[in-house]
Design an enzyme around this catalytic site. Structure first.
Site, short mmCIF file in Angstrom:
data_model
loop_
_atom_site.label_atom_id
_atom_site.label_comp_id
_atom_site.label_asym_id
_atom_site.label_seq_id
_atom_site.Cartn_x
_atom_site.Cartn_y
_atom_site.Cartn_z
N HIS A 124 88.74 52.86 81.08
CA HIS A 124 89.12 51.58 80.47
C HIS A 124 89.87 51.87 79.17
O HIS A 124 89.27 52.28 78.19
CB HIS A 124 87.83 50.77 80.23
CG HIS A 124 88.03 49.46 79.54
ND1 HIS A 124 86.98 48.73 79.03
CD2 HIS A 124 89.15 48.73 79.29
CE1 HIS A 124 87.45 47.62 78.47
NE2 HIS A 124 88.75 47.59 78.62
N MET B 216 89.26 54.00 73.02
CA MET B 216 89.68 53.06 71.96
C MET B 216 90.55 53.79 70.95
O MET B 216 90.24 54.92 70.58
CB MET B 216 88.45 52.51 71.25
CG MET B 216 87.45 51.85 72.19
SD MET B 216 85.99 51.33 71.28
CE MET B 216 84.98 50.71 72.64
N MET C 63 86.51 40.93 80.25
CA MET C 63 85.76 41.31 79.06
C MET C 63 84.86 40.14 78.66
O MET C 63 85.34 39.04 78.38
CB MET C 63 86.70 41.66 77.90
CG MET C 63 87.46 42.97 78.06
SD MET C 63 86.42 44.43 78.27
CE MET C 63 85.35 44.35 76.83
N MET D 114 91.51 50.82 75.98
CA MET D 114 91.69 49.78 74.95
C MET D 114 92.65 50.35 73.92
O MET D 114 92.29 50.64 72.77
CB MET D 114 90.32 49.43 74.34
CG MET D 114 89.47 48.61 75.29
SD MET D 114 87.72 48.65 74.86
CE MET D 114 87.25 50.11 75.76
N ASP E 187 85.22 54.38 78.12
CA ASP E 187 85.91 53.49 77.20
C ASP E 187 86.73 54.27 76.19
O ASP E 187 86.18 54.99 75.36
CB ASP E 187 84.89 52.63 76.44
CG ASP E 187 84.24 51.62 77.36
OD1 ASP E 187 84.96 50.82 77.97
OD2 ASP E 187 82.99 51.63 77.47
N GLY F 236 76.30 49.43 79.32
CA GLY F 236 76.18 50.50 78.35
C GLY F 236 74.78 50.57 77.80
O GLY F 236 73.94 51.32 78.29
N HIS G 182 81.85 54.60 83.73
CA HIS G 182 82.80 53.75 82.99
C HIS G 182 83.07 54.44 81.65
O HIS G 182 82.15 54.75 80.89
CB HIS G 182 82.21 52.35 82.77
CG HIS G 182 83.16 51.40 82.10
ND1 HIS G 182 84.16 50.76 82.78
CD2 HIS G 182 83.27 51.01 80.80
CE1 HIS G 182 84.86 49.99 81.94
NE2 HIS G 182 84.33 50.13 80.73
N ASP H 259 82.42 43.32 81.86
CA ASP H 259 82.22 44.38 80.88
C ASP H 259 81.84 43.81 79.51
O ASP H 259 82.66 43.15 78.86
CB ASP H 259 83.52 45.19 80.79
CG ASP H 259 83.39 46.44 79.94
OD1 ASP H 259 82.27 46.77 79.51
OD2 ASP H 259 84.42 47.10 79.72
N GLY H 260 80.61 44.10 79.09
CA GLY H 260 80.17 43.72 77.75
C GLY H 260 78.93 42.83 77.79
O GLY H 260 78.98 41.73 78.33
N GLY H 261 77.84 43.34 77.24
CA GLY H 261 76.61 42.54 77.16
C GLY H 261 75.96 42.26 78.50
O GLY H 261 75.20 41.30 78.64
N GLY I 263 85.77 46.77 71.76
CA GLY I 263 85.74 47.62 70.57
C GLY I 263 84.38 48.23 70.29
O GLY I 263 84.31 49.30 69.70
N PHE I 264 83.33 47.57 70.73
CA PHE I 264 81.99 48.05 70.43
C PHE I 264 81.03 47.78 71.59
O PHE I 264 81.17 46.76 72.27
CB PHE I 264 81.43 47.36 69.17
CG PHE I 264 82.32 47.56 67.97
CD1 PHE I 264 82.19 48.69 67.17
CD2 PHE I 264 83.31 46.63 67.67
CE1 PHE I 264 83.02 48.89 66.08
CE2 PHE I 264 84.15 46.82 66.57
CZ PHE I 264 84.01 47.96 65.78
N GLY I 265 80.08 48.68 71.76
CA GLY I 265 78.99 48.44 72.70
C GLY I 265 77.91 47.61 72.02
O GLY I 265 77.96 47.39 70.81
N GLY I 266 76.97 47.14 72.81
CA GLY I 266 75.79 46.48 72.24
C GLY I 266 76.00 45.07 71.74
O GLY I 266 75.18 44.56 70.98
N SER J 176 78.27 52.71 81.15
CA SER J 176 79.29 53.05 80.15
C SER J 176 78.79 54.19 79.26
O SER J 176 77.80 54.05 78.54
CB SER J 176 79.62 51.84 79.30
OG SER J 176 80.42 52.27 78.21
C1 DX5 Z 1 83.37 47.36 74.94
C2 DX5 Z 1 83.45 48.32 76.11
C3 DX5 Z 1 82.28 48.27 77.00
C4 DX5 Z 1 80.99 48.67 76.34
C5 DX5 Z 1 79.88 47.93 77.00
O1 DX5 Z 1 84.55 47.36 74.22
O2 DX5 Z 1 84.59 48.04 76.90
O3 DX5 Z 1 82.48 49.00 78.19
O4 DX5 Z 1 80.74 50.05 76.42
O5 DX5 Z 1 78.70 48.18 76.31
P1 DX5 Z 1 77.44 47.20 76.43
O6 DX5 Z 1 77.05 47.17 77.88
O7 DX5 Z 1 76.43 47.86 75.55
O8 DX5 Z 1 77.87 45.84 75.94
ZN ZN Z 2 84.74 49.04 78.96
#
Ligand code: DX5
Ligand code: ZN
Length: 217
Positions: free
Chosen positions: A65, A36, A136, A67, A34, A196, A32, A174-176, A141-144, A7
């Site tokens: 993706h 938003m 999801m 959002m 994202d 990501g 990927h 997707d996510g974590g 909304g956020f990475g990490g 990502s």
């Molecule tokens: C979150 C995004 C993800 C995000 C994943 O809203 O859809 O794609 O970038 O990031 P990580 O892998 O750091 O959780």
């Molecule tokens: Zn995503």
């Protein structure tokens, strides 16, 4: 072997060309991306103009993706920017079937993402029309963020549903997602791992992508 989709949200935005080169030269399969809107999710990332720039450097499949609310207003522009797959959110689309037909009509692969609180059973009737479902595993909304553990159960349920219907739909998670949980996620039935921070915050991004690619072994 799983499809690995780094990502770009987690990349250094001052050096996006380098991030593209890294993914190009790696064992990753997709980009990927994202998007938003600050309305469907409480954050704003980037849009079609950045994706069109990335397209000049990125040599792999562009998995976009969305959002955002009212994705039908922008599907054509994302196609023109270089999207090859477009994923919209179940929660953002009261006329989801129409969104899917629009995306396919534009010549892209069509995906639907489900938030952590949305049961995968809600997708049963439309599964035959979908190229991809994005489960999801964090609130978008956020990475990490940390992986929500009951996502594993949702992946298993969806795997069963897809195998029963024979739709061949890909399951993206997707996510974590990272080296700690990739093996369990694949074993539950996932086809695509989005990563990501696991990739871009790693001291060895290429090595991390390699380890994700072979995490099932
Ligand atoms: C979150 C995004 C993800 C995000 C994943 O809203 O859809 O794609 O970038 O990031 P990580 O892998 O750091 O959780
Ligand atoms: Zn995503």
């Amino acid at each position: 072997m799983p499809i690995i989709a780094p990502s770009i949200l987690a990349a250094d935005f001052l050096h996006l060309a380098e991030a593209c080169e890294l993914v190009n030269d790696s064992e990753a399969d997709w980009f990927h991306l994202d998007v938003m809107d600050g309305r469907f999710v409480p954050n704003i990332s980037y849009g079609m103009s950045i994706i069109a720039q990335l397209r000049k450097a990125g040599k792999k499949f562009f998995d976009v993706h969305l959002m955002i609310l009212e994705p039908e207003k922008y599907a054509e522009e994302f196609k023109e920017a270089g999207a090859e797959g477009l994923t919209v959110h179940w929660e953002a689309c009261p006329n989801l079937h129409r969104n899917i037909q629009q995306i396919k009509g534009l010549g892209m692969k069509a995906g639907v993402a489900v938030n952590p609180h949305t049961p995968v059973a809600f997708l049963r009737d439309i599964l035959g029309d979908l190229d991809l479902v994005n489960i999801m595993s964090v609130n978008p909304g956020f990475g990490g963020q940390s992986f929500i553990s009951y996502s594993i159960e949702k992946i298993k349920q969806l795997r069963k549903l897809i195998d029963q219907t024979g739709s061949g739909t890909l399951i993206e998670v997707d996510g974590g997602v990272g080296l700690k949980n990739a093996r369990e996620i694949i074993a539950a039935g996932a086809d695509v791992l989005v990563a990501g921070n696991a990739v871009f915050a790693s001291s060895d991004p290429l090595g991390t992508i390699h380890q994700l690619k072979y995490a099932h072994l």
